[in-house]
Design an enzyme around this catalytic site. Structure first.
Site, short mmCIF file in Angstrom:
data_model
loop_
_atom_site.label_atom_id
_atom_site.label_comp_id
_atom_site.label_asym_id
_atom_site.label_seq_id
_atom_site.Cartn_x
_atom_site.Cartn_y
_atom_site.Cartn_z
N HIS A 1 0.85 -1.19 0.00
CA HIS A 1 0.00 0.00 0.00
C HIS A 1 0.89 1.23 0.00
O HIS A 1 2.11 1.14 0.12
CB HIS A 1 -0.97 0.01 1.19
N ASP B 1 -2.39 -18.73 13.75
CA ASP B 1 -1.19 -19.20 14.43
C ASP B 1 -1.21 -18.78 15.90
O ASP B 1 -1.22 -17.58 16.20
CB ASP B 1 0.05 -18.63 13.74
N SER C 1 2.84 -4.63 7.26
CA SER C 1 2.42 -4.43 5.88
C SER C 1 3.54 -4.78 4.91
O SER C 1 4.68 -4.38 5.10
CB SER C 1 1.97 -2.99 5.64
#
Length: 334
Positions: free
Chosen positions: A156, A279, A294
């Site tokens: 992004h 997890d 990210s």
């Protein structure tokens, strides 16, 4: 309504996009990186009022420079950074100065005026502006593409706080970083990686900042890194998968997720993959997704299929990712 948080430009096509990604294999990333990107000029991030000779002076009222402008000329001189701007303003000794400047506003070059006040008693000048010439942040490098000697990261854009469009930066550098601690995410409170970077040698040179990620050139590919096949968006499916990221130190590890939704996309778009962290270790340490994650690679069936981009703010174990196809198309045009 669910709120989304970005963890850390629309393309029209005449021909349909291929169903498979540009490169068949890439070198897997997962490393935490420190990012510095530079404005070409000086970005105005805010304004403040100040006292002078018993009165309150307002830059917003006495000048026409606006928050969000990028100052590129002052008094006819090119301004590349904050040092250039201060050097240009320093000789101004009148109590009030109206300086002609050129700014980039909404992509257009516009003439404006900048108020500069010189405070004789303090021997300083004030503009009433908060300015910067760079943005710094932390993220994750997704891949290296040996076919073009490029890298892709974040998935992004890098943007100013409160802005939804990519920062208009011209160049920058990324450096390897070490995760020294974590702040866990909870509902409504995104966590983050706490990192440090002492490297003076950049991993790569940034040349492109778009809503699909951060891209640039590399001079070499890490020898110890792993080559993985690329999975096109048509291969991604609901089911088990993994993300590859760093939680401590500098070594990436694999953590299990479940892809819960795959969106059909025929042209570049974000949030193509919806997933949930499954997890136990990752949930225990981070609460799910945290800022700085990210760009973390998403792997399914042994292939790189995407990158983590967003978390659902009130459900930190839920997140979104971008298809790797779109990232590879971006880096292919660097």
């Amino acid at each position: 309504m669910k709120k989304f948080l970005c963890l850390s430009f629309l393309l029209w096509l005449i021909q349909p996009l291929p169903l498979h990604a540009v490169s068949e294999t890439v070198v897997l990333g997962g490393d935490t990186i420190a990012i510095t990107v530079n404005y070409d000029g000086v970005y105005v991030s805010g304004m403040y009022d100040f006292a002078m000779n018993g009165e309150i002076v307002s830059a917003a009222e006495e000048g026409t420079v606006q928050v969000g402008d990028r100052i590129v000329e002052s008094n006819g001189r090119t301004i590349r950074n904050v040092e250039d701007l201060f050097s240009n303003l320093k000789p101004l000794q009148k109590s009030r100065n109206q300086i002609p400047v050129m700014v980039i506003r909404d992509g257009e070059k516009v003439a404006a005026t900048l108020l500069v006040c010189y405070l004789e008693e303090e021997k300083v000048f004030k503009t009433g502006l908060y300015v910067k010439d760079k943005i710094k942040g932390i993220g994750t490098l997704t891949y290296y593409d040996p076919s073009s000697m490029t890298f892709g990261a974040l998935g992004h854009e890098i943007a100013e706080e409160g802005q939804s469009t990519p920062a208009d930066v011209s160049m920058g550098e990324v450096f390897k970083a070490t995760v020294v601690s974590l702040r866990k995410s909870s509902a409504g409170n995104p966590g983050e990686k706490i990192c440090r970077s002492e490297s003076l040698i950049p991993v790569g040179m940034v040349s492109k900042n778009t809503i699909y990620g951060l891209y640039g050139q590399v001079s070499s590919i890490p020898k110890e890194a792993k080559v993985v096949p690329v999975g096109g968006r048509d291969e991604v499916h609901v089911g088990t998968a993994e993300i590859y990221t760093v939680l401590e130190g500098s070594t990436p590890q694999r953590y299990s997720i479940r892809i819960t939704e795959v969106k059909s996309q025929s042209e570049q778009a974000v949030k193509g993959i919806r997933f949930e962290v499954t997890d136990p270790q990752l949930i225990s340490k981070t609460g799910g997704i945290v800022q700085g994650m990210s760009g973390s690679p998403i792997l399914q069936d042994g292939k790189l299929v995407g990158a983590v981009t967003h978390m659902v703010t009130n459900q930190p174990a839920s997140g979104y990712g971008i298809y790797i196809d779109w990232m590879l198309e971006e880096s292919d045009s660097v």
